[in-house]
Every structure is written in structure tokens, then in C-alpha cells.
Design an enzyme around this catalytic site. Structure first.
Site: not given
Ligand code: PSU
Ligand code: MN
Length: 308
Positions: A28, A90, A110, A142, A144-146, A163
Site C-alpha cells: 500500500e 489518503k 488497505v 469510527d 475503518s472501511a478496511d 494497534k
Molecule cells: N494502521 C497502521 N499503519 C497505517 C495505517 C493503519 O498501523 O499506515 C493506514 C493504512 O493505510 C490503513 C489506514 O488502511 O491507515 C486506515 O485508515 P482509517 O483508520 O482512516 O480507515
Molecule cells: Mn475512520
């Protein structure tokens, strides 16, 4: 044909490897532009590619460049993304329509890396950490879309667990609901990124890249939809003291709340804050665990490629 293909640009090297049935590992670009400072971000990204090559696989760093979902960035493109840092958008799934129609750049999370990988025909993707259910999601929503992408898109994602900026228990519940298997590589316990343990259990412990590839092949062949999450504990010698890192994570989360940071800024803010609070120690661990995941990703990709 999936109409998104018209926005796809696969590098000749990646295309040839896929056509020949050789192992390819997707990577990524949000980790480059939003996850680490320059120049360590670029150095790490290039080193990760080197490690994948040493294992006999082809790396495919994914990014959105001038409106093209690019699979297989050049070193120059990686340098560009790393230098531009937070100025690159992003890009998650919801960002694709505007970025593609305007011909803009985006760093793939991701989610969007999985989309690009799947479109190109890549089955394995290695990274550091995934997004998940944030602490306090009961009120912020909140999530994540992941997690949704893991439920829908057939790509195996290797990470170092989650984490504790996230609510690990809720993240596991969400993945269960959406049918995503969570595998521990050589461990029963979900690793917590900087540390090898978290107090939470994975769904299955698998001890070899072949066992992991076999399970994922069944998922693909049987049309079970979606991906699989492989959690790979940070090597012992690079793991951090749990009390020390958790104290700093708690402080970063508290500061994030105090400042009212929300939405897509939350994760990049927390990553940066933790790096600053630990004086760079967490960055060192972060880099090593990404290398470790790249190695495992290449091995799983090789096992998947060995049976066609
Ligand atoms: N967690 C990490 N390192 C990262 C990310 C998440 O430890 O770099 C990044 C990844 O690209 C992940 C994104 O897909 O943050 C998730 O962002 P959000 O929580 O806004 O969905
Ligand atoms: Mn988010």
C-alpha cells in the site's frame, strides 16, 4: 469486464509475472505518505520491495497516480508519494470516484490497495497495520472501511495484528460478523503490532505459509467471498515493552480526543503522535514488522502460485 479496469494501470513487470503465474505481493501507499515520515517512508518502501524480490516474488506498490489505479509503482513514483506526504489525498473506497474523474493522485489505504490488487489479479498483500473499530466507536461510529473491504474483496492481507489505537475486541467481533477469518501465524494470540501479545485470541493458528495458502485457496475456489487476515507477530528482538508503548498510545488517543481530531485524520494523527512520543522507537519497530510481513507475504504468494 469490471468497468473499473479502464482506470487500472499495471506495470509491465507485474503484468508479466502475473501472466506467467509467478508470485506477486501488493503493497500500500498510505503507509508511505501518511504512515511514516520522509525519508524513512521511502527507504522502507524500497527496502520492502527488495525483500520481496529476495524471496523470489515481484512487489507491486499500489497508488492512484493522475487518476489511474496504478499497480506496480516505479521507485520514482514511490519517492514522489513519500516526499509529498500528507499533501497526497489518503484514498479509501469512497474517494475513488472524485479522484479518478479528476485525474488526481491518491495514497491507497488497505481498502483501495485490495481493490487494485484484486482487479490486477494479485492475491496477497503485505502491510503493517490495518484500520479497524476505533476505541469509542460506540459513540463516534469510527469503523475503518478496511473491515468492509476484507469482507468483500478476495485478497489475503498480512499485517502485524492491530494497534491498540483500535478497540481490538470490537475489531475481532466485526471481522467475525463479516465472515473474515483471522489467522495467527505461529501464534494463538492476536499480535498488537508493537507487541507480540494482546490478550485476544485469533480464530486459527497456522504454522506454515503452505497451510495459510491452502486455506485461502479453499476460500477462493469455493466462492466464499472476501479476504483473509493473517496476523504475523513482530520478531521478538524488535518488539516493544507493552507498558511503555501502551502508555504512549493512551496519551496519543487522549490528545487526539482533546484536539477534536476525527474522520480520516484520526489514524495518521495517532501514528505520528506515537512516533513523536516514543522518540522514534516505535518507528523502528514499525519498519521491522513491515519487513517481516513482506517476507511472509512473499512466501504465501509463492505457495499460492505453486498450484494453479
Ligand atoms: N494502521 C497502521 N499503519 C497505517 C495505517 C493503519 O498501523 O499506515 C493506514 C493504512 O493505510 C490503513 C489506514 O488502511 O491507515 C486506515 O485508515 P482509517 O483508520 O482512516 O480507515
Ligand atoms: Mn475512520
Amino acid at each position: 469486464m469490471n468497468a473499473l479496469q479502464q482506470y487500472l494501470s499495471v506495470s509491465p513487470e507485474v503484468r508479466e509475472a502475473l501472466d506467467a503465474g509467478r508470485p506477486v505481493v501488493a503493497l500500500e501507499s498510505t503507509i508511505i505518505s501518511h504512515g511514516m515520515p520522509y525519508p524513512q517512508n521511502v527507504e522502507t518502501a524500497l527496502q520492502v520491495e527488495k525483500i520481496i524480490r529476495e524471496q523470489g516474488a515481484v512487489p507491486a506498490t499500489v497508488a492512484i497516480l493522475q487518476g489511474k489505479l496504478t499497480v506496480g509503482c516505479t521507485p520514482e513514483q514511490i519517492e514522489y508519494l513519500g516526499k509529498k506526504g500528507l499533501a497526497v489525498t489518503k484514498a479509501s473506497r469512497r474517494d475513488l470516484p472524485v479522484l479518478l474523474s479528476r485525474g488526481e493522485d491518491g495514497a491507497t489505504t488497505v481498502t483501495t490497495t485490495m481493490i487494485g490488487a484484486a482487479l490486477a489479479g494479485i492475491r496477497v498483500f503485505a502491510t503493517g497495520g490495518i484500520g479497524g473499530v476505533h476505541r469509542g466507536a460506540e459513540t463516534t461510529m469510527d469503523i475503518s472501511a478496511d473491515l468492509e473491504e476484507l469482507a468483500e474483496t478476495p485478497v489475503l492481507v498480512v499485517c502485524a495484528g492491530a494497534k491498540s489505537i483500535l478497540d481490538l475486541g470490537l475489531t475481532l467481533e466485526y471481522l467475525e460478523t463479516r465472515g473474515v477469518p483471522v489467522i495467527g501465524y505461529g501464534t494463538e494470540e492476536l499480535p498488537a503490532f508493537y507487541t507480540r501479545s494482546s490478550g485476544f485470541k485469533v480464530d486459527y493458528r497456522l504454522d506454515t505459509p503452505k497451510e495459510i495458502a491452502d486455506a485461502f485457496r479453499v476460500k477462493l475456489d469455493c466462492g466464499l467471498r472476501g479476504g483473509m487476515l493473517v496476523t504475523n507477530p513482530i520478531p521478538e528482538e524488535y518488539s516493544m515493552d507493552p507498558d511503555y508503548i501502551n502508555k504512549n498510545i493512551d496519551a496519543a488517543v487522549a490528545e487526539c480526543e482533546r484536539l477534536g481530531i476525527h474522520g480520516k485524520q484520526t489514524t495518521p494523527y495517532l501514528l505520528d503522535k506515537i512516533q513523536k512520543l516514543t522518540g522514534g522507537d516505535s518507528l523502528k519497530a514499525n519498519i521491522q514488522l513491515v519487513f517481516n510481513n513482506a517476507r511472509l507475504g512473499a512466501k504465501i504468494a509463492a505457495e499460492l502460485a505453486s498450484v494453479r
